[in-house]
Design a protein around this motif. Structure first.
Motif, short mmCIF file in Angstrom:
data_model
loop_
_atom_site.label_atom_id
_atom_site.label_comp_id
_atom_site.label_asym_id
_atom_site.label_seq_id
_atom_site.Cartn_x
_atom_site.Cartn_y
_atom_site.Cartn_z
N ARG A 24 8.02 28.77 -16.46
CA ARG A 24 7.06 27.66 -16.58
C ARG A 24 5.80 28.11 -17.31
NH1 ARG A 24 4.37 22.89 -14.71
NH2 ARG A 24 6.33 21.92 -14.07
N GLU A 25 5.30 29.31 -17.00
CA GLU A 25 4.09 29.80 -17.67
C GLU A 25 4.35 30.00 -19.17
OE1 GLU A 25 1.72 32.48 -14.41
OE2 GLU A 25 3.75 33.14 -14.94
N ALA A 49 7.74 17.54 -23.34
CA ALA A 49 7.12 18.52 -22.45
C ALA A 49 7.67 18.41 -21.03
CB ALA A 49 5.60 18.32 -22.46
N GLU A 50 7.85 17.18 -20.56
CA GLU A 50 8.33 16.99 -19.19
C GLU A 50 9.71 17.60 -18.99
OE1 GLU A 50 9.23 13.29 -16.07
OE2 GLU A 50 8.15 12.93 -17.95
N ARG A 51 10.59 17.35 -19.94
CA ARG A 51 11.94 17.90 -19.84
C ARG A 51 11.93 19.42 -19.95
NH1 ARG A 51 17.16 15.78 -23.40
NH2 ARG A 51 18.64 17.39 -22.74
N ALA A 52 11.10 19.95 -20.85
CA ALA A 52 11.03 21.40 -21.03
C ALA A 52 10.53 22.09 -19.75
CB ALA A 52 10.11 21.74 -22.20
N LEU A 53 9.51 21.53 -19.14
CA LEU A 53 8.96 22.14 -17.93
C LEU A 53 9.95 22.04 -16.77
CD1 LEU A 53 5.27 20.94 -18.21
CD2 LEU A 53 6.11 23.29 -18.46
N ALA A 54 10.69 20.94 -16.70
CA ALA A 54 11.71 20.81 -15.67
C ALA A 54 12.81 21.85 -15.85
CB ALA A 54 12.30 19.40 -15.69
N ALA A 55 13.20 22.08 -17.12
CA ALA A 55 14.21 23.10 -17.40
C ALA A 55 13.68 24.49 -17.04
CB ALA A 55 14.61 23.05 -18.87
N ALA A 56 12.41 24.75 -17.34
CA ALA A 56 11.80 26.04 -17.00
C ALA A 56 11.78 26.24 -15.49
CB ALA A 56 10.40 26.12 -17.58
N ASP A 57 11.41 25.19 -14.76
CA ASP A 57 11.39 25.29 -13.30
C ASP A 57 12.77 25.58 -12.74
OD1 ASP A 57 8.67 24.80 -13.22
OD2 ASP A 57 8.88 22.65 -12.79
N THR A 86 21.78 15.14 -25.81
CA THR A 86 21.61 13.94 -25.00
C THR A 86 20.17 13.83 -24.51
OG1 THR A 86 22.30 15.13 -23.01
CG2 THR A 86 24.00 13.96 -24.22
N GLY A 87 19.69 12.60 -24.40
CA GLY A 87 18.36 12.36 -23.88
C GLY A 87 17.25 12.64 -24.86
N ALA A 88 17.60 12.89 -26.12
CA ALA A 88 16.60 13.16 -27.15
C ALA A 88 17.08 12.54 -28.46
CB ALA A 88 16.39 14.67 -27.34
N PRO A 89 16.17 12.07 -29.28
CA PRO A 89 16.59 11.51 -30.56
C PRO A 89 17.20 12.57 -31.48
CG PRO A 89 14.19 11.51 -30.37
CD PRO A 89 14.72 11.99 -29.08
N LEU A 120 12.15 23.02 -26.34
CA LEU A 120 10.83 22.41 -26.48
C LEU A 120 10.90 21.07 -27.18
CD1 LEU A 120 8.92 25.61 -27.65
CD2 LEU A 120 8.76 24.56 -25.39
N GLY A 121 11.80 20.96 -28.17
CA GLY A 121 11.90 19.72 -28.94
C GLY A 121 12.75 19.92 -30.17
N LYS A 122 12.73 18.91 -31.03
CA LYS A 122 13.54 18.88 -32.24
C LYS A 122 12.63 19.02 -33.46
CE LYS A 122 17.48 17.83 -31.80
NZ LYS A 122 18.12 16.52 -31.57
N THR A 123 13.04 19.85 -34.41
CA THR A 123 12.18 20.17 -35.55
C THR A 123 12.54 19.36 -36.80
OG1 THR A 123 13.61 22.05 -36.11
CG2 THR A 123 11.65 22.50 -34.75
#
Length: 501
Positions: A24-25, A49-57, A86-89, A120-123
């Motif tokens: 998470r950090e 960000a929400e999905r990334a932090l949930a995955a980190a947790d 899934t869940g992302a464009p 983190l996301g899609k580039t």
């Protein structure tokens, strides 16, 4: 936070495994970095960000429960927006797929998730991966962190820029004619195109199916090898996937040993059209490999001169076929669906509005090359040239363990400099295209600066000898890091934070 951002993925993995820091950090530090700098760099099309932090947790919880995790578990990663998730464009940088969310994960995406990496996301990328500058994106242009008036390469400029801007320690890309290696070269990062069939194309939106290949991107050779190990291997969902053991790329990166290797400098990949600074840094890098114990020879691959022309017939032909599926009938953009137009008119209106100029150019070229009366003269002849290029590689690898060249003839050019000159834009891939045509492994590794901008050295190895690419790249990194005091992007961090002028 700066220590987390500067750390390699391998270092972050070890720190998390030892309990020094949580995923998470680490993830929050990179999300904060994206928030701070991506308004200027514009590497990301989508950040969750929400999905990334949930995955980190979730990774932190598994680690706390004593689960045995891989070396990259909890490490953040950026994914080129050509991989289904899934869940992302998944837009592929095109307005024709704006907002589309796939119902399944690409095999490579799934392997990243299974290994515990945090997305983190899609580039950003050139639309449908067609370009060498990320100026052809349907959304916006990505900027090079070394000089934000310059391009970050393409088509995977978003992934390379995210690495160079310290927004992510790892990234995924695809390489059809150099779309991993050319951005790596001009951003001072590492990018590898695996052997064709070494990584799965299932769930990767197709551009040119006989050329596309997913691959790993990082700031260090070991990081890139660790990601390669995660994503590589046979996939029954991909008919072109090779059912063979994955070469020991991580072991090769750790050994960094070129003693006894015979490395061939390709005569045809240099000279006229290559910037003097690029050739100078390349020669110095070759000398460094010689000092590390490699034998250096010159080799000739005379048919490489046909590679660019043949590629720009084969690739558009496959583009013409693959992009026919974007017809406004099944998914994506739909224009003119008001009851007053026929299906054919809706299709024409949608493709006209949804595809950008470069995509249309390549579809037209490919359709022409495949048309009756021209197939043999154009597409057929290009495939014959492809066979000759593969033959040049085979002959060279009979006497050499790997081949060397600059990764691209120039450093990063200015945004807008080549947009009106497609041939000049295509020339950015002169060095990288031969390996796509033959299907062998190749990678780009930083080898210095020319006029303050990064230069890359390309290593090309035989099919399924991907480990040699990493062995040579790691030896080069070790030799040059001793001179620079670290990897090349360390100098970029220092420049951004007042430590180097």
């Amino acid at each position: 936070m700066s220590a987390l951002l500067q750390s390699s993925a391998a270092e972050l993995g070890r720190a998390m495994a030892s309990g020094q820091v949580s995923s998470r950090e680490v993830t929050q530090a990179h999300l904060d970095r994206i928030h701070a700098v991506d308004g200027d760099v514009r590497a990301f099309l989508h950040v969750d960000a929400e999905r990334a932090l949930a995955a980190a947790d979730a990774v932190d919880a598994r680690r706390a429960a004593g689960a045995e995790l891989g070396p990259l578990a909890g490490v953040p990663i950026a994914i080129k927006d050509i991989f289904c998730m899934t869940g992302a464009p998944t837009t592929v940088g095109s307005r024709i797929l704006e907002g589309w969310q796939p119902p399944y994960n690409a095999t490579v995406t799934q392997r990243v998730l299974d290994a515990g990496l945090v997305v983190l996301g899609k580039t950003n990328l050139d639309e449908f991966a067609m370009g060498s500058s990320t100026e052809n994106s349907g959304y916006f242009t990505t900027h090079n962190p070394w000089d934000r008036d310059r391009i970050p390469g393409g088509s995977g400029g978003g992934s390379a820029a995210a690495l160079a801007a310290f927004e992510a320690p790892l990234a995924l890309g695809t390489d059809t004619g150099g779309s991993i290696r050319q951005p790596a070269s001009v951003t001072g990062t590492v990018g590898v195109k695996p052997t064709y069939g070494g990584t799965s194309r299932y769930g990767v939106v197709a551009m040119a199916s006989s050329l596309d290949q997913p691959g790993p991107c990082g700031r260090t050779v070991l990081d890139t090898a660790l990601l390669h190990q995660v994503i590589a291997g046979w996939d029954p969902m991909d008919s072109t996937s090779i059912n063979a053991p994955v070469p020991d790329v991580v072991g090769a990166a750790r050994r960094a040993d070129v003693s006894g290797l015979r490395l061939g400098v390709v005569r045809e990949l240099g000279g006229e059209g290559y910037e003097p600074g690029v050739e100078q840094r390349f020669r110095e890098a070759v000398d460094a490999l010689a000092a590390a114990g490699a034998e250096i020879v010159e080799v000739s691959c005379p048919n490489f001169r046909y590679a660019l022309g043949a590629y720009y017939l084969i690739m558009p032909s496959e583009v013409s076929s693959n992009l026919a599926r974007f017809d406004a009938m099944r998914y994506g953009l739909r224009v003119g669906d008001d009851g007053s137009h026929s299906a054919e008119e809706v299709m024409a209106l949608t493709r006209g509005a949804g595809f950008g100029a470069e995509v249309k150019r390549r579809i037209i070229i490919g359709t022409y090359a495949l048309s009756s009366g021209y197939y043999d003269a154009y597409y057929g002849s290009a495939q014959k040239a492809r066979t000759l290029i593969a033959g040049d590689f085979e002959a060279a690898f009979e006497t050499c363990d790997a081949l060397l060249s600059p990764s691209t003839p120039t450093t990063a050019f200015r945004i807008g400099e080549r947009t009106d000159d497609p041939l000049a834009m295509y020339a950015a891939d002169l060095c990288t295209i031969p390996s796509n045509m033959a299907g062998n492994a190749a990678g780009s590794f930083p080898c210095g600066l020319a006029d303050g901008l990064p230069v890359g050295l390309q290593v090309m190895a035989p099919v399924l000898a991907d480990d040699r690419v990493y062995a040579v790249g790691a030896a080069l990194e070790r030799e040059l890091a001793a001179r620079w005091g670290g990897v090349l992007t360390d100098r970029l961090w220092a420049r951004q934070n007042g430590g180097e002028q």
